[in-house]
Design a protein around this motif. Structure first.
Motif, short mmCIF file in Angstrom:
data_model
loop_
_atom_site.label_atom_id
_atom_site.label_comp_id
_atom_site.label_asym_id
_atom_site.label_seq_id
_atom_site.Cartn_x
_atom_site.Cartn_y
_atom_site.Cartn_z
N LYS A 71 -0.17 20.43 -17.39
CA LYS A 71 0.23 21.59 -18.19
C LYS A 71 1.61 21.32 -18.77
CE LYS A 71 0.24 26.64 -17.97
NZ LYS A 71 0.04 27.80 -17.08
N GLY A 72 1.65 21.00 -20.05
CA GLY A 72 2.90 20.59 -20.66
C GLY A 72 3.51 21.57 -21.64
N GLY A 73 2.91 22.75 -21.78
CA GLY A 73 3.45 23.74 -22.69
C GLY A 73 3.01 23.57 -24.13
N GLY A 74 2.17 22.56 -24.41
CA GLY A 74 1.68 22.35 -25.76
C GLY A 74 0.47 23.21 -26.08
N PRO A 75 -0.01 23.16 -27.32
CA PRO A 75 -1.09 24.04 -27.75
C PRO A 75 -2.43 23.80 -27.05
CG PRO A 75 -0.57 22.43 -29.46
CD PRO A 75 0.52 22.34 -28.43
N THR A 78 -3.84 23.87 -20.61
CA THR A 78 -3.97 23.13 -19.36
C THR A 78 -5.17 22.18 -19.42
OG1 THR A 78 -3.03 24.96 -18.10
CG2 THR A 78 -4.26 23.31 -16.86
N ILE A 79 -4.95 20.95 -18.99
CA ILE A 79 -6.04 19.99 -18.78
C ILE A 79 -6.36 20.01 -17.30
CG2 ILE A 79 -6.79 17.60 -18.98
CD1 ILE A 79 -4.55 17.21 -21.06
N THR A 92 -11.95 19.71 -18.25
CA THR A 92 -11.94 20.72 -19.31
C THR A 92 -10.52 20.93 -19.80
OG1 THR A 92 -12.71 22.96 -19.87
CG2 THR A 92 -11.65 22.66 -17.73
N VAL A 93 -10.39 21.58 -20.94
CA VAL A 93 -9.07 21.94 -21.48
C VAL A 93 -9.09 23.42 -21.86
CG1 VAL A 93 -8.56 19.63 -22.36
CG2 VAL A 93 -9.76 21.26 -23.83
N SER A 94 -7.92 24.05 -21.80
CA SER A 94 -7.83 25.48 -22.13
C SER A 94 -8.20 25.73 -23.58
CB SER A 94 -6.43 26.01 -21.85
OG SER A 94 -6.07 25.85 -20.50
N ASN A 95 -7.63 24.92 -24.48
CA ASN A 95 -7.88 25.10 -25.91
C ASN A 95 -8.43 23.79 -26.49
OD1 ASN A 95 -7.99 25.76 -28.58
ND2 ASN A 95 -5.78 25.82 -28.90
N GLY A 118 6.51 20.64 -18.77
CA GLY A 118 5.60 21.05 -17.72
C GLY A 118 5.43 19.98 -16.68
N SER A 119 4.26 19.97 -16.05
CA SER A 119 4.07 19.08 -14.91
C SER A 119 2.66 18.51 -14.83
CB SER A 119 4.36 19.85 -13.61
OG SER A 119 3.47 20.96 -13.48
#
Length: 295
Positions: A71-75, A78-79, A92-95, A118-119
């Motif tokens: 989760k790096g804060g990008g569009p 979360t992966i 899966t990915v959030s977007n 993020g981390s």
């Protein structure tokens, strides 16, 4: 060597002082692209993560499993990747609908999609009382570099992680794969220098996969002929969702929340984020679940 089949190999080099893994994951990443409806940059980010996760899963034993959250804060959001020691993996990915122009290197701009604020978190279920958690901040959002940093900082194992995905003009996956090289205690400085020099000369891993190199041949590019393959493992997409798991999740909501769901909607439609399997529970089934947790 298995032509065009997804699989990974584990090996050793330099008298057991180097651990090596490599994977061809083109089919898996294409399957995930279809299930998640990912656009090219999202496909690359998820594909790189799944390749790394599958190789890390292959380092486990028996019924052990791990999950990875990036989760790096990008569009892209979360992966999430889930893998085990049997070669089963899902992700899966959030977007999934994220895409950018190519970066200055002419590559898919995964870093822009993932972000670096993020981390990377790895959770391992090793059959112990408590799971193992390892976490590092993201350093580039390029995935491979972030996993390299994770191994060095969280597991104290100097490593080189290479992962890559090539996408066709029609958005399907042309090639995907990766490798992990880990230096173990006792390795000599000259051996480290030799491996570093070879790493600096190899083609991108996705290019090697696209050119038809097998996982074994990818490792030979990095380690030369000093390579002993210990294990070969098929890699498959596997989702563990089921009606029972859906019911358990609804029960875990608690009496009041489940009662509200019944009163407001009269049914529950649940879709698995990993495989898009749809589960429909009617009012009668929901009332049965409610009865099982009666106050």
């Amino acid at each position: 060597m298995q032509e065009n089949k997804d699989y990974l190999v584990r090996g050793i080099s330099r008298n057991g002082k180097v651990r090596a893994l490599a994977i061809r994951s083109t089919g898996i990443v294409e399957e995930l692209r279809k299930k998640n409806d990912t656009w090219p940059v999202a496909s690359a980010a998820l594909g790189r993560s799944v390749s790394a996760g599958a190789m890390m899963g292959a380092m486990l034993k028996g019924n052990e499993r791990l999950s990875i959250q990036i989760k790096g804060g990008g569009p892209i959001g979360t992966i999430f990747v889930d893998a085990n020691a049997k070669g089963e993996v899902r992700g899966t990915v959030s977007n999934p609908h994220v895409h950018f122009p190519l970066n200055e290197k002419g590559k898919l701009d995964v870093a822009a999609a993932v972000g670096v604020e993020g981390s990377l978190v790895v959770t391992k279920d090793l059959g112990l009382k408590d799971p193992y958690h390892g976490s590092v901040e993201l350093i580039s959002g390029e995935i491979g570099e972030d996993f390299t940093y994770y191994f060095a900082k969280s597991e104290q194992t100097p490593s080189a992680v290479g992962v890559g995905v090539l996408v066709n003009p029609d958005n399907s996956i042309k090639a995907a794969g990766g490798f992990i090289i880990q230096l173990l205690p006792g390795i000599k400085d000259e051996e480290i220098n030799e491996i570093e020099n070879m790493l600096g000369q190899i083609s991108p891993v996705s290019t090697m996969i696209d050119e038809g190199l097998s996982p074994e041949e990818i490792l030979e590019q990095v380690l030369g002929n000093d390579l002993t393959i210990l294990k070969e493992m098929d890699i498959i997409f596997s989702c563990h969702c089921s009606e029972e798991r859906v019911e358990n999740a609804l029960i875990s909501m608690g009496y009041d929340e489940l009662k509200s769901l019944i009163e407001e909607q009269g049914k529950a439609d649940v879709t698995c984020h990993f495989c898009n399997e749809k589960y429909e529970l009617d009012k009668e089934r929901l009332e049965g679940l409610l009865a099982s947790i009666q106050k």
